[in-house]
Design an enzyme around this catalytic site. Structure first.
Site: not given
Lengths: 337, 616
Positions: A143-145
């Protein structure tokens, strides 16, 4: 043998440099002209260390800063570290939940990047022992990178100037996952935000006004200090959210993120246990708590009194405490009231 | 194919032996004690850190430490040093060490989580313990306020409320006691009092007091709970066997180090044994090399002997060859001599014939002269003799004698015998003169009367050669274009031989009717040049390169030895000169001999040899 002249050169430069700094400090700060201040002793809170005392490599910090803004770290080239940790937004993003790669909504409120090197663990649930490991986890988080080192290294290795910078900062490793992690961690460790309160701790009795001083006293008397203590005013322990009164029962719709440290240890006792966040720059990093459900500092103080302290306080006292919390904002960040 | 394979096998074998040696040397390399020292140092430090950690936990517990920063500093140390320690353990590549390191890591993590828990509990406990006296005081104040201001409560309730305050105070006292000295009995009492507090008919109390009591109960329960678990956690922390695990890991490292030392010692022994084996092998190899060297030496000596023999054979052969060459030269000389002798004999024959004829005629005439002399002598005797018996007869005899002499002498006169005899004698003398001239020429040509090396006028040599070869050249037109050439130092007889040979060849190459032989001499820078040209049939190109080879001849067998030109070339070369030939088939041939003024001193031996050959 050959490092000697370089080293001696640096040693030669530093006194000149620091002497100039001292001079500017004298000119700019009228306080310095008064009595030499004695740091306070026996306080549960400590002033920030100086950047120099951390002995960080300027090359690595510079490199880390460059990487911090690099969107190639995200799978769709949209998101960089700075996307969720804006330096102009108190080192966070001001959102309830952050937006990561492919515009995905995160599951938790982004903590501030400032002074994060002083936290004993990273993330709300403390799943990383170090900033280096934190970088690794953020890079891989879908979900982040949503990246991996192999692809990232392939991508970055085509950037000649970046590779050259890595070869300078890390002569032995060069561009590698470990050096990327260390560079970003070095940069983050350098992000210290000395506040008026630090000046107070260092002996500048006029750094805080009367209300703020009162607020600090109340902060200690009411027991906020039990958890929010130490150099980072928090960030050195875990605590259950809702010890005196169940927070989640009242809020409802419990998510996985709400389980906190339980997600790491799988121990019943760790359910709803979170890292006690640092209160440095707390006035700049609304909304509050891991769920970002609390919009104002006043409300956050209320939540804490109710669920953590299990006691009540007058509105005046709480206002004083909020005033004190405002004095914790880094002076260089343009602290807002 | 087989030697290559064997060589390959040898190389592979040697490489293998060297590889084993290197491997053994690698195995016996001195152990890096820095790693052990490093690990020991880190483990000692870790022990220190752990001890300080324990102290800080206690300080936090009793409130000397105002915050938990000290309790978290061991994490920083671990973060910095533990990876190196684990790496060292993994590098040791020994399961016992890895196990010990993992065990240590496990207990460290255990302690970390226990400390985390301690901090949580300690914070809550501290807050509740701090707040409870305040809360009870607040309750007291609230009760006082309520009893004073609110009369509606009633006396019964007032008593109860007062009791509530007493219970709360009692509970607080017991709780604080419990905090100082956790005891099950006290805990039970506290629990009982809390129950009492909670059971109080709260609904009749003012809301403020109800909530205050709830708060007190809540905090007191928190204290009980946290105190108990804090004690448990502290006991657990105390029991975390970090020191034991550190010692175990250190022991494992040391054991492995000792083992490595032992192993190294074994490898060292193996290396020594292996080296000894290699040395032995080397010694064998050296003996083998020495042996083969010796046999090589013998073979070499044998070879040298063989070479010597061959050399001797060859020099014998060379001597034979030289001898036979000299014999050949000699025979060529004899052949030339024979030819020359034939010519000379022919030359001499003609005058000899005059002389002989004249002498024969003279011999024949000598009878008449003898008769005349005898009759004249008898006449003289008759004239001078006194007649003894018969005068007439004497007279008669005298007249007869006189008539006979007269007849004889008149016949002499009539036949002009004296003139004829004179003529014959003249002819004979002329013939003898010619013969002596030829002998003189021969002497000139061969120069037998002169030194072997002398100043020589080549033009004179040409003249005497032409005279010697008159028999040959008389049927050819000889054109001489003799220039003013310098005298040269040479062996005149040999140069004459050269000239004779060339002129001889030139005459033989031409026919009697048309043959023209031109002899030219001219001075050159070094000395002089002699050209002998003819307008004969020429030499074909394929023969031209061979004409100076010994035994090459185009003449019939028996006519020539094939050595003529070869000897000519040798003589010219011995004189330090050279000879060239130009020839066009059907047009003619020209031999050019260049001779230096001084012949080369070093070739004197050669000249001598030639001369010896010529005189032997």
């Amino acid at each position: 043998m050959f490092t000697l002249p370089i080293g001696s050169g640096v040693r030669l430069c530093l006194p000149i440099f620091s002497a100039r700094l001292l001079l500017t400090a004298f000119i700019l700060s009228p306080m310095s002209l008064t009595v030499v201040a004695e740091p306070l002793v026996g306080e549960p809170l400590s002033p920030l260390p100086t950047l120099e005392s951390l002995q960080l490599d300027p090359n690595k910090i510079k490199l880390g800063e460059r990487l911090f803004h690099d969107t190639r770290f995200s799978r769709d080239n949209s998101t960089a570290c700075v996307s969720c940790h804006s330096l102009s937004k108190g080192g966070a993003d001001g959102r309830k939940n952050s937006i990561g790669v492919r515009q995905q909504m995160g599951v938790i409120n982004a903590p501030t990047i400032f002074n994060s090197g002083l936290n004993f663990r990273q993330f709300w649930d403390g799943r990383s022992d170090s900033l280096e490991d934190q970088v690794d986890k953020v890079v891989h988080d879908a979900r982040e990178l949503d990246m991996n080192w192999e692809d990232l290294l392939k991508l970055l290795s085509t950037d000649a100037s970046l590779v050259a910078e890595f070869n300078t900062a890390y002569p032995q490793e060069g561009l590698q996952a470990s050096s990327i992690q260390n560079a970003l961690a070095s940069y983050q460790r350098s992000l210290l935000t000395p506040s008026r309160f630090d000046r107070y701790l260092l002996g500048d009795s006029k750094a805080l006004d009367q209300d703020e001083l009162k607020g600090y006293q109340l902060f200690k008397d009411y027991g906020c200090i039990a958890c929010h203590q130490g150099v980072n005013i928090g960030g050195n322990m875990f605590q259950k959210f809702g010890v005196m009164d169940d927070y989640f029962a009242k809020r409802g719709s419990i998510s996985a993120a709400d389980l906190g440290r339980f997600n790491v240890t799988q121990q019943e006792a760790d359910k709803h246990v979170f890292k006690v966040p640092s209160l440095r720059n707390v006035a700049l990093t609304a909304p509050y708590f891991h769920d970002g459900m609390t919009d104002t500092l006043e409300d956050a103080v209320d939540v804490m009194f109710r669920h953590q302290l299990g006691r009540t306080a007058s509105e005046v006292d709480k206002r004083m405490i909020v005033k004190f919390l405002n004095s914790l904002s880094g002076e260089a960040l343009g602290a807002k009231p | 194919m087989k030697p290559i394979l064997r060589r390959l096998l040898g190389v592979v074998l040697s490489l293998g032996l060297i590889a084993i040696l290197l491997a053994l040397v690698q195995k016996t390399r001195s152990i890096d004690t820095t790693l052990l020292q490093q690990v020991n140092g880190q483990l000692r430090e870790l022990k220190q850190v752990d001890a300080t950690w324990n102290l800080d936990i206690l300080r936090s517990k009793i409130g000397i430490n105002k915050n938990y920063d000290q309790v978290t500093t061991p994490l920083q140390w671990l973060q910095k040093n533990q990876p190196a320690l684990m790496k060292a353990a993994n590098q040791a590549n020994e399961s016992a060490i890895k196990q010990a390191a993992d065990d240590l890591k496990t207990v460290i993590n255990e302690k970390i989580s226990l400390v985390d828990r301690f901090k949580m509990q300690n914070a809550l406990l501290k807050n509740s313990l701090r707040f409870l006296p305040t809360a009870v005081g607040q309750l007291r104040d609230q009760i006082v306020a309520v009893t004073l201001s609110d009369t509606s409560i009633g006396i019964n309730n007032t008593e109860q409320i007062s009791k509530l305050e007493v219970t709360a105070s009692e509970m607080l006292t017991e709780l604080l006691k419990y905090n100082l000295a956790p005891d099950e009995a006290i805990k039970a009492r506290v629990a009982g009092l809390l129950e009492k507090l909670a059971e109080a008919p709260s609904s009749t109390y003012p809301e403020q007091i109800q909530s205050q009591v709830r708060m007190i109960v809540n905090h007191a329960q928190t204290v009980l709970k946290q105190k108990e678990s804090e004690d448990q956690v502290l006991a657990s922390i105390d029991q975390v066997p970090i020191t034991v695990r550190i010692d175990q890991l250190a022991t494992q490292f040391e054991r492995s180090f000792d083992l490595a030392l032992q192993e190294k010692e074994q490898w060292r022994m193996a290396l020594i044994a292996y080296s000894a084996g290699l040395l032995l092998l080397l010694a064998f190899a050296m003996i083998a090399v020495w042996r083969s060297y010796r046999s090589l030496d013998q073979a070499n000596a044998f070879l040298e002997q063989r070479v010597e023999e061959r050399t001797r054979d060859l020099s014998t052969a060379l001597a034979h060859l030289r001898e036979s060459q000299l014999q050949l030269i000699q025979s060529e000389k004899m052949a030339s001599l024979g030819q020359m002798v034939a010519g000379i004999a022919h030359e001499i024959n003609t005058p000899l014939a005059y002389v002989k004829g004249g002498l024969e005629i003279l011999n024949a005439r000598m009878g008449d002269v003898d008769t005349l002399v005898t009759e004249t002598s008898r006449l003289m005797n008759l004239m001078t003799q006194e007649p003894q018996e018969d005068e007439a007869k004497h007279e008669q005899q005298l007249a007869d004698q006189f008539a006979t002499v007269q007849e004889l002498s008149s016949a002499f006169v009539e036949t002009e015998t004296v003139g004829e005899v004179k003529g014959l004698l003249g002819d004979g003398l002329y013939g003898i003169g010619q013969i002596s001239e030829i002998v003189g020429n021969l002497k000139d040509f061969s120069r037998l009367d002169r030194a072997r090396v002398a100043e020589f006028n080549v033009n004179e040599g040409i003249a005497s050669t032409l005279k010697i070869a008159r028999n040959l050249v008389k049927h050819r037109r000889i054109e001489q274009q003799l220039g003013e050439v310098p005298l040269i130092r040479c062996s005149p007889s040999q140069i004459n031989q050269v000239l004779l040979n060339l002129i001889n060849n030139a005459c033989q190459a031409t026919t009697e009717e048309t043959g023209v032989v031109t002899i030219v001499t001219r001075p050159t820078e070094q000395g002089l040049a002699i050209e002998v040209r003819d307008n004969g049939h020429g030499i074909s190109p394929e023969h031209l390169s061979k004409i100076f080879d010994p035994f090459f001849t185009t003449k019939k067998v028996g006519e020539g030895t094939g050595l003529g030109l070869s000897i000519v070339q040798r003589i010219v070369n011995e004189h330090g000169g050279d000879i060239q030939v130009d020839s066009v088939l059907g047009v003619g041939t020209c031999f050019t001999v260049n001779l230096p003024r001084e012949y080369q001193a070093q070739s004197e031996n050669g000249l001598n040899e030639l001369n010896q050959g010529g005189t032997a």
